[in-house]
Design a protein around this motif. Structure first.
Motif, PDB file in Angstrom:
ATOM      1  N   GLY A 121      42.641  42.054  54.754  1.00 55.50           N
ATOM      2  CA  GLY A 121      43.255  43.143  55.492  1.00 55.50           C
ATOM      3  C   GLY A 121      43.918  44.189  54.610  1.00 55.50           C
ATOM      4  O   GLY A 121      44.947  44.753  54.977  1.00 55.50           O
ATOM      5  N   VAL A 122      43.317  44.452  53.445  1.00 55.74           N
ATOM      6  CA  VAL A 122      43.859  45.445  52.515  1.00 55.74           C
ATOM      7  C   VAL A 122      42.726  46.367  52.075  1.00 55.74           C
ATOM      8  O   VAL A 122      41.574  46.182  52.450  1.00 55.74           O
ATOM      9  N   THR A 123      43.053  47.345  51.257  1.00 58.25           N
ATOM     10  CA  THR A 123      42.037  48.261  50.732  1.00 58.25           C
ATOM     11  C   THR A 123      41.366  47.659  49.498  1.00 58.25           C
ATOM     12  O   THR A 123      41.941  46.776  48.844  1.00 58.25           O
ATOM     13  N   PRO A 124      40.174  48.132  49.157  1.00 58.38           N
ATOM     14  CA  PRO A 124      39.543  47.668  47.918  1.00 58.38           C
ATOM     15  C   PRO A 124      40.424  47.920  46.696  1.00 58.38           C
ATOM     16  O   PRO A 124      40.479  47.094  45.785  1.00 58.38           O
ATOM     17  N   TYR A 128      41.715  45.339  43.555  1.00 54.69           N
ATOM     18  CA  TYR A 128      41.708  45.568  42.111  1.00 54.69           C
ATOM     19  C   TYR A 128      43.111  45.422  41.527  1.00 54.69           C
ATOM     20  O   TYR A 128      43.286  44.847  40.451  1.00 54.69           O
ATOM     21  N   GLN A 129      44.110  45.923  42.230  1.00 51.51           N
ATOM     22  CA  GLN A 129      45.493  45.804  41.743  1.00 51.51           C
ATOM     23  C   GLN A 129      45.931  44.341  41.689  1.00 51.51           C
ATOM     24  O   GLN A 129      46.565  43.912  40.727  1.00 51.51           O
ATOM     25  N   ARG A 130      45.578  43.583  42.712  1.00 50.61           N
ATOM     26  CA  ARG A 130      45.951  42.160  42.723  1.00 50.61           C
ATOM     27  C   ARG A 130      45.245  41.403  41.605  1.00 50.61           C
ATOM     28  O   ARG A 130      45.826  40.495  41.007  1.00 50.61           O
ATOM     29  N   THR A 132      44.273  42.753  38.709  1.00 51.44           N
ATOM     30  CA  THR A 132      44.922  43.202  37.476  1.00 51.44           C
ATOM     31  C   THR A 132      46.257  42.495  37.271  1.00 51.44           C
ATOM     32  O   THR A 132      46.605  42.119  36.156  1.00 51.44           O
ATOM     33  N   ARG A 133      46.979  42.294  38.353  1.00 50.80           N
ATOM     34  CA  ARG A 133      48.294  41.645  38.277  1.00 50.80           C
ATOM     35  C   ARG A 133      48.194  40.123  38.200  1.00 50.80           C
ATOM     36  O   ARG A 133      49.210  39.443  38.088  1.00 50.80           O
ATOM     37  N   GLY A 134      46.991  39.592  38.290  1.00 49.38           N
ATOM     38  CA  GLY A 134      46.815  38.149  38.207  1.00 49.38           C
ATOM     39  C   GLY A 134      47.071  37.422  39.517  1.00 49.38           C
ATOM     40  O   GLY A 134      47.210  36.209  39.531  1.00 49.38           O
ATOM     41  N   LEU A 135      47.102  38.149  40.630  1.00 48.02           N
ATOM     42  CA  LEU A 135      47.354  37.528  41.923  1.00 48.02           C
ATOM     43  C   LEU A 135      46.081  37.013  42.580  1.00 48.02           C
ATOM     44  O   LEU A 135      46.139  36.188  43.490  1.00 48.02           O
ATOM     45  N   LEU A 136      44.944  37.518  42.138  1.00 48.60           N
ATOM     46  CA  LEU A 136      43.638  37.059  42.624  1.00 48.60           C
ATOM     47  C   LEU A 136      42.742  36.801  41.426  1.00 48.60           C
ATOM     48  O   LEU A 136      42.804  37.505  40.422  1.00 48.60           O
ATOM     49  N   ARG A 137      41.873  35.795  41.562  1.00 48.67           N
ATOM     50  CA  ARG A 137      40.892  35.529  40.515  1.00 48.67           C
ATOM     51  C   ARG A 137      39.638  36.327  40.825  1.00 48.67           C
ATOM     52  O   ARG A 137      39.180  36.394  41.970  1.00 48.67           O
ATOM     53  N   ALA A 138      39.105  36.960  39.797  1.00 45.04           N
ATOM     54  CA  ALA A 138      37.860  37.705  39.925  1.00 45.04           C
ATOM     55  C   ALA A 138      37.102  37.603  38.617  1.00 45.04           C
ATOM     56  O   ALA A 138      37.684  37.333  37.572  1.00 45.04           O
ATOM     57  N   GLU A 139      35.813  37.796  38.705  1.00 42.51           N
ATOM     58  CA  GLU A 139      34.993  37.850  37.506  1.00 42.51           C
ATOM     59  C   GLU A 139      33.875  38.854  37.725  1.00 42.51           C
ATOM     60  O   GLU A 139      33.502  39.134  38.861  1.00 42.51           O
ATOM     61  N   THR A 159      44.100  33.850  37.956  1.00 40.41           N
ATOM     62  CA  THR A 159      44.246  33.758  36.507  1.00 40.41           C
ATOM     63  C   THR A 159      44.550  35.144  36.000  1.00 40.41           C
ATOM     64  O   THR A 159      43.963  36.124  36.443  1.00 40.41           O
ATOM     65  N   ALA A 160      45.466  35.252  35.086  1.00 40.02           N
ATOM     66  CA  ALA A 160      45.957  36.548  34.620  1.00 40.02           C
ATOM     67  C   ALA A 160      44.939  37.308  33.789  1.00 40.02           C
ATOM     68  O   ALA A 160      45.035  38.515  33.660  1.00 40.02           O
ATOM     69  N   ASP A 161      43.937  36.646  33.217  1.00 43.02           N
ATOM     70  CA  ASP A 161      43.030  37.342  32.309  1.00 43.02           C
ATOM     71  C   ASP A 161      41.748  37.822  32.978  1.00 43.02           C
ATOM     72  O   ASP A 161      40.805  38.183  32.313  1.00 43.02           O
ATOM     73  N   GLU A 162      41.713  37.876  34.295  1.00 40.73           N
ATOM     74  CA  GLU A 162      40.482  38.249  34.981  1.00 40.73           C
ATOM     75  C   GLU A 162      40.407  39.714  35.378  1.00 40.73           C
ATOM     76  O   GLU A 162      39.399  40.173  35.844  1.00 40.73           O
ATOM     77  N   GLY A 163      41.461  40.492  35.239  1.00 34.98           N
ATOM     78  CA  GLY A 163      41.454  41.882  35.684  1.00 34.98           C
ATOM     79  C   GLY A 163      40.723  42.767  34.706  1.00 34.98           C
ATOM     80  O   GLY A 163      40.469  42.394  33.568  1.00 34.98           O
ATOM     81  N   PRO A 164      40.372  43.990  35.161  1.00 34.19           N
ATOM     82  CA  PRO A 164      39.700  44.913  34.250  1.00 34.19           C
ATOM     83  C   PRO A 164      40.669  45.418  33.191  1.00 34.19           C
ATOM     84  O   PRO A 164      41.854  45.538  33.437  1.00 34.19           O
ATOM     85  N   THR A 165      40.142  45.682  32.030  1.00 33.67           N
ATOM     86  CA  THR A 165      40.984  46.250  30.983  1.00 33.67           C
ATOM     87  C   THR A 165      41.118  47.740  31.247  1.00 33.67           C
ATOM     88  O   THR A 165      40.407  48.300  32.072  1.00 33.67           O
TER      89      THR A 165
END
Length: 175
Positions: A121-124, A128-130, A132-139, A159-165
């Protein structure tokens, strides 16, 4: 002397006949007539000649684009250069379209950014912000053809290291 091609003139005459009510035109016949005329005008050499004449008379690409209802870059892409350069660009575009898969793969792990956004229920951008902040895991998943997809795993721990640089930015979200 007409400046339109024979195909464009025929399509225009057919549409005028439908408009004049000389035939009992079904809705889909009207739609076909409109689309046929649009296609004939889009491919008519008269448009290219008008652009070349306008440029020769001192018009700018901004003016050409405005008259055509396009952005200046789209107008240049469509009409800049000689016939060979235009044909080469059109063929390259056809090759890219032919070689590009028409849909995103459906067997990727996790969710796309847009799917995760809908689910949470949020925007795309919030996804991305979550990430980057390590609140969601993404790859980022890269396919053998070079396409990349950012995939989000909202049901897993972050995991904190999954966000875009800072120089990487978000990956394509096509699915």
């Amino acid at each position: 002397m007409p400046f339109l091609s024979a195909d464009a003139i025929r399509a225009l005459e057919r549409l005028v006949t439908l408009e004049a009510g000389e035939t009992d035109a079904a809705p889909l016949d009207r739609l076909r007539g409109i689309r046929t005329l649009v296609a004939a005008l889009e491919s008519d050499p008269a448009a290219l000649q008008a652009v070349r004449d306008a440029l020769d008379a001192g018009a700018t690409w901004d003016e050409v684009a405005d008259a055509a209802g396009l952005s200046p870059s789209a107008a240049k892409y469509r009409w800049a250069g000689d016939d060979e350069a235009i044909a080469d660009r059109q063929e390259a575009s056809r090759r890219r379209k032919r070689d590009r898969p028409s849909t995103a793969p459906t067997d990727l792990p996790g969710l796309s950014v847009s799917e995760a956004a809908r689910r949470l229920g949020v925007t795309p951008q919030a996804i991305y912000q979550r990430v980057t902040r390590g609140l969601l895991r993404a790859e980022t998943v890269e396919l053998s053809d070079g396409r990349t997809y950012k995939r989000v795993f909202p049901d897993e721990g972050p995991t904190a290291d999954e966000g875009p640089t800072a120089d990487e930015g978000p990956a394509a979200d096509e699915g």
